[in-house]
Write a protein that holds these residues in place. Structure first.
Motif, PDB file in Angstrom:
ATOM      1  N   ILE A   7       0.858  -1.192   0.000  1.00  0.00           N
ATOM      2  CA  ILE A   7       0.000   0.000   0.000  1.00  0.00           C
ATOM      3  C   ILE A   7       0.892   1.240   0.000  1.00  0.00           C
ATOM      4  O   ILE A   7       1.792   1.372   0.841  1.00  0.00           O
ATOM      5  CB  ILE A   7      -0.926   0.027   1.232  1.00  0.00           C
ATOM      6  N   GLN A   8       0.653   2.133  -0.924  1.00  0.00           N
ATOM      7  CA  GLN A   8       1.435   3.365  -1.019  1.00  0.00           C
ATOM      8  C   GLN A   8       0.523   4.569  -1.248  1.00  0.00           C
ATOM      9  O   GLN A   8       0.413   5.083  -2.365  1.00  0.00           O
ATOM     10  CB  GLN A   8       2.447   3.252  -2.166  1.00  0.00           C
ATOM     11  N   PRO A   9      -0.168   5.048  -0.209  1.00  0.00           N
ATOM     12  CA  PRO A   9      -1.030   6.226  -0.398  1.00  0.00           C
ATOM     13  C   PRO A   9      -0.199   7.463  -0.747  1.00  0.00           C
ATOM     14  O   PRO A   9       0.942   7.608  -0.312  1.00  0.00           O
ATOM     15  CB  PRO A   9      -1.709   6.392   0.971  1.00  0.00           C
ATOM     16  N   LYS A  10      -0.804   8.358  -1.519  1.00  0.00           N
ATOM     17  CA  LYS A  10      -0.121   9.608  -1.876  1.00  0.00           C
ATOM     18  C   LYS A  10      -0.346  10.701  -0.831  1.00  0.00           C
ATOM     19  O   LYS A  10       0.300  11.731  -0.869  1.00  0.00           O
ATOM     20  CB  LYS A  10      -0.618  10.101  -3.238  1.00  0.00           C
ATOM     21  N   TRP A  11      -1.278  10.478   0.058  1.00  0.00           N
ATOM     22  CA  TRP A  11      -1.597  11.409   1.123  1.00  0.00           C
ATOM     23  C   TRP A  11      -1.852  12.810   0.581  1.00  0.00           C
ATOM     24  O   TRP A  11      -2.696  13.006  -0.255  1.00  0.00           O
ATOM     25  CB  TRP A  11      -0.511  11.394   2.202  1.00  0.00           C
TER      26      TRP A  11
END
Length: 322
Positions: free
Chosen positions: A161-165
Motif C-alpha cells: 500500500i502506497q497512499p499519496k496522502w
C-alpha cells in the motif's frame, strides 16, 4: 373662612423627581482600568477591520496605494477565480470532517476515560499533549509522517500500500461547479488527520468535564427504572452535553475557517490547489503578489464566514442570560 383654610392646607401633587444615579468610586476605578483595553480594541480590531473593508473596495493592487473606489470588482474577481473557488471547496470539506471527527473522537474518548480507568491521568495527559504544540510544529511533523516516501508509507509498503496522502490530486464524488470539480479532495484528508490529532484533546477535556458534572443519582434512577447504559447515554447524558457540543462546534468552526499555519507548514497550496485555503491565498496575494485590495477582500470574506457561526451563538447566549 373654613374654605380658605382648606385651600391653604391642600398639598398639590408634585411630579416625581428622577434621582440621579451616583457613580461609586469602585465603578470609576473599574472603568479606568478597562478603558485602555476598550480603546485599543476599537483601534486595533474594529478600526483595522474597517480599514481592511475600505481597502477591499479600492483599486490598491500595486505597491503604490490607490484608494479610488472600485465597488465590488475585487469580490467579483475572487468568486470567478479558479483558485478561490477551490479554496471554498476545500474549506467546506475540511470544516465538516474536522468538526465531525473532533466531536466523535472527543466524546468517545471522554466516555471511555469516565469509566474510572486505572491511570486515568496518564491517558488525559497523552491526549492533551498535542494541544501544547503549535500548528506549525504539527504541520512539520505530519508532513514527514505522511510523506509518500517516508513515515507511515515505509510500514505500509510491506503490504503493498502506497497512499499519496497530501500529494493526491483526486477528487471523490466530484461534479462540475463553476470552474472547478466540486467534491472531497483526497489530499485534504491528510490535513484533517493532523488537525484532529491536535484538537481532539480539547473536546475530550470539555466532554469529560461535562460528564463529571452530571449527577450520578440521575443514572442510578434510570438504571432502577430498567434503562440500559445505551438508553441512559442517549436519553440523559447526551442531551445534557448538548451545550458543550455547541461550544465545541463554534470553537472548531472558528479554527477551521481561518486555518493558515497548519496548511502552510504541512502542504502549502498543494498541486492543483487541492489543499489550499483562503488564509494561504490571502497571505500570498497580499504579501507576495502585492494585490492588497484582493487580499483584503479575501480577509473580509473569511471574517464573514466566521461571523456566520459566531454571531448566532452570541445572540442565543445573550437571550439566554436575560
Amino acid at each position: 373662612m373654613e374654605q380658605k383654610i382648606e385651600k391653604s392646607t391642600r398639598v398639590e401633587p408634585s411630579t416625581p423627581i428622577k434621582k440621579r444615579r451616583k457613580i461609586s468610586k469602585d465603578q470609576m476605578v473599574a472603568v479606568g482600568f478597562i478603558s485602555p483595553s476598550i480603546i485599543l480594541i476599537l483601534i486595533f480590531v474594529y478600526g483595522f477591520i474597517g480599514w481592511t473593508g475600505w481597502v477591499s473596495v479600492s483599486n490598491w493592487n500595486t505597491l503604490v496605494p490607490d484608494f479610488s473606489f472600485a465597488g465590488l470588482k475585487n469580490y467579483i474577481y475572487l468568486f470567478n477565480d479558479y483558485r478561490f473557488q477551490a479554496d471554498l471547496r476545500n474549506t467546506v470539506f475540511f470544516t465538516i470532517l474536522f468538526i465531525g471527527l473532533v466531536i466523535i473522537m472527543g466524546l468517545g474518548l471522554s466516555i471511555l476515560i469516565d469509566q474510572k480507568l486505572k491511570g486515568e491521568s496518564i491517558f488525559r495527559n497523552i491526549f492533551l499533549f498535542p494541544m501544547a504544540l503549535s500548528f506549525v510544529v504539527t504541520g512539520v511533523v505530519w508532513q514527514w509522517l505522511l510523506n509518500p516516501s517516508t513515515g507511515f508509507n515505509q510500514f505500509l509498503s510491506v503490504f503493498g500500500i502506497q497512499p499519496k496522502w497530501y500529494t493526491d490530486t483526486n477528487i471523490i464524488g466530484g461534479f462540475e461547479w463553476g470552474s472547478i470539480e466540486f467534491g472531497l479532495p483526497v489530499a485534504i484528508i491528510a490535513v484533517v488527520i493532523a488537525a484532529v490529532w491536535q484538537m481532539t484533546g480539547f473536546s475530550l477535556a470539555m466532554y469529560l468535564a461535562g460528564l463529571r458534572g452530571i449527577p450520578e443519582e440521575l443514572r442510578e434512577a434510570a438504571r432502577m427504572d430498567g434503562g440500559s447504559e445505551f438508553q441512559i447515554y442517549r436519553r440523559i447524558v447526551l442531551p445534557m452535553l448538548m451545550p458543550i457540543t455547541v461550544s465545541v462546534v463554534i470553537i472548531m468552526a472558528h479554527i477551521s475557517l481561518k486555518i493558515f499555519d497548519l496548511i502552510y507548514a504541512m502542504t502549502g497550496s498543494g498541486a492543483n490547489f487541492v489543499t489550499d485555503v483562503p488564509g494561504v491565498y490571502m497571505f500570498e496575494t497580499t504579501f507576495r503578489g502585492n494585490y492588497y485590495a484582493n487580499g483584503s477582500a479575501i480577509a473580509i470574506i473569511m471574517l464573514l464566514l466566521v461571523a456566520v457561526f459566531i454571531v448566532p451563538y452570541l445572540i442565543t447566549n445573550r437571550r439566554g442570560d436575560k
